[in-house]
Scaffold this motif. Structure first.
Motif, mmCIF file in Angstrom:
data_model
loop_
_atom_site.group_PDB
_atom_site.id
_atom_site.type_symbol
_atom_site.label_atom_id
_atom_site.label_comp_id
_atom_site.label_asym_id
_atom_site.label_seq_id
_atom_site.Cartn_x
_atom_site.Cartn_y
_atom_site.Cartn_z
ATOM 1 N N UNK A 209 -11.590 -0.954 5.674
ATOM 2 C CA UNK A 209 -11.004 -2.212 4.976
ATOM 3 C C UNK A 209 -10.908 -1.887 3.331
ATOM 4 N N UNK A 210 -12.062 -1.053 2.842
ATOM 5 C CA UNK A 210 -11.929 -1.030 1.384
ATOM 6 C C UNK A 210 -11.004 0.159 1.061
ATOM 7 N N UNK A 216 -3.202 -0.411 -1.729
ATOM 8 C CA UNK A 216 -2.371 -1.325 -2.191
ATOM 9 C C UNK A 216 -2.214 -0.958 -3.655
ATOM 10 N N UNK A 217 -3.125 -0.355 -4.195
ATOM 11 C CA UNK A 217 -2.660 -0.215 -5.684
ATOM 12 C C UNK A 217 -2.207 1.507 -6.001
ATOM 13 N N UNK A 218 -2.044 2.267 -4.909
ATOM 14 C CA UNK A 218 -1.934 3.721 -4.909
ATOM 15 C C UNK A 218 -0.350 4.029 -4.598
ATOM 16 N N UNK A 219 0.139 5.205 -4.836
ATOM 17 C CA UNK A 219 1.189 5.718 -4.387
ATOM 18 C C UNK A 219 1.288 5.919 -3.205
ATOM 19 N N UNK A 227 2.998 2.453 3.171
ATOM 20 C CA UNK A 227 4.238 2.440 3.788
ATOM 21 C C UNK A 227 4.472 1.534 4.504
ATOM 22 N N UNK A 228 3.481 0.927 5.452
ATOM 23 C CA UNK A 228 3.602 -0.122 6.178
ATOM 24 C C UNK A 228 3.892 -1.352 5.644
#
Length: 241
Positions: A209-210, A216-219, A227-228
Motif C-alpha cells: 500500500x505504501x 502516485x507522485x513518481x514518474x 500507468x494503470x
C-alpha cells in the motif's frame, strides 16, 4: 473502508486481506457474469504472485458459466506450463478448480526458443479474444512494477508506449530485481491493460500500500504501476494492512 479518488479510479483501503478478497471476488464475479450475459463469453486476464492466491481460490467456488470464460495471463515467465515459475501452472492450480474447472486457460508461451520470436504469435492469439478485455487482475511488486513492466528494464518504454500496436510483447528484465530468476518474459502492453473494461489492482499488505501511494507522485518509468491510472474510473485499487 476508506474510499479515495485518483484520476477517476477508486482506491479502497480495507480493514483486512479477507475483506479485500471478498470485495474483489464480488466485483469480479459480477463483471464476468455481466460480460457473459451481454456477449455470451468473457475474457479474464489474471496475474501471478502470492498475493492473489486466496482471491483465485475464492473465485473458483463462484457459480458462474465458467465454460464461457476465457482466462488469459497478464504476463508470463518464458517457461512451459509445469516448469518452475509458470504462471499458467499457478492459475490452473488455484483458479481453475472447483466450479471454475471448466474455464478455458490461454497460454502465453509458444514452443519457440525465445519470447521475442513468440511475441507476435501470442499477440495475435490474444487479439482473437476481442477487445477490450472484460476483467484484469493486476498485482504489484515492492519495486513498483506491475505485469512485467519493470523499472530499469530496457523494454519498459516500449511496454508503456500508449500507442503500442501489439497486445503482447517480449521483455528482457535482466538485472531487474523484481524479475528474480526469470528475466525472459511475455507481457501485455499498456494499451491492452488500461483499455480493459474493469481493472482490479489487488495489493494487500501495508508495505505494498505504501509503495503504491508513493508511486502516485513518481514518474511511471520509476514506478510503472502508475500507468494503470490511465484506466480512470475502470480501475479499482484494493489495499489493506
Amino acid at each position: 473502508m476508506s474510499d479515495i479518488n485518483a484520476n477517476g479510479a477508486r482506491l479502497l483501503n480495507l480493514s483486512s486481506k479477507d475483506e479485500a478478497v471478498s470485495v474483489a471476488s464480488e466485483i469480479i464475479t459480477a463483471e464476468l457474469d455481466l460480460a457473459v450475459a451481454k456477449r455470451a463469453k468473457a475474457s479474464f486476464m489474471v496475474s501471478g504472485g502470492s498475493s492473489p492466491k486466496p482471491l483465485y481460490q475464492a473465485l473458483s467456488k463462484q457459480d458462474l458459466l465458467w465454460e464461457a470464460i476465457f482466462v488469459g495471463l497478464v504476463d508470463e515467465r518464458w517457461v512451459k506450463e509445469g516448469e518452475p515459475g509458470s504462471n499458467a501452472t499457478f492459475i490452473r492450480e488455484t483458479l481453475l478448480q472447483n466450479e471454475a474447472a471448466g474455464a478455458h486457460l490461454l497460454p502465453m508461451v509458444t514452443d519457440h526458443e525465445s519470447a521475442q520470436i513468440g511475441a507476435p504469435i501470442i499477440s495475435r492469439f490474444y487479439m482473437e479474444l476481442g477487445q477490450p478485455f472484460d476483467v484484469a487482475v493486476m498485482g504489484m511488486g515492492t519495486d513498483g512494477h506491475t505485469a512485467s513492466w519493470f523499472p530499469a528494464s530496457g523494454d519498459l518504454a516500449a511496454a508503456l508506449d500508449k500507442n503500442a500496436a501489439d497486445l503482447a510483447m517480449a521483455v528482457d528484465a535482466t538485472g531487474c530485481s523484481g524479475a528474480g530468476d526469470f528475466p525472459s518474459r511475455m507481457t501485455l502492453t499498456r494499451p491492452a491493460v488500461v483499455s480493459t473494461r474493469n481493472v482490479i489492482l489487488f495489493i494487500p499488505g501495508a508495505a505494498k500500500r505504501d509503495v503504491f501511494m508513493a508511486a502516485l507522485d513518481k514518474d511511471e518509468m520509476d514506478a510503472p504501476v502508475r500507468a494503470l491510472l490511465d484506466s480512470g474510473a475502470r480501475l479499482t485499487v484494493l489495499m489493506c494492512d
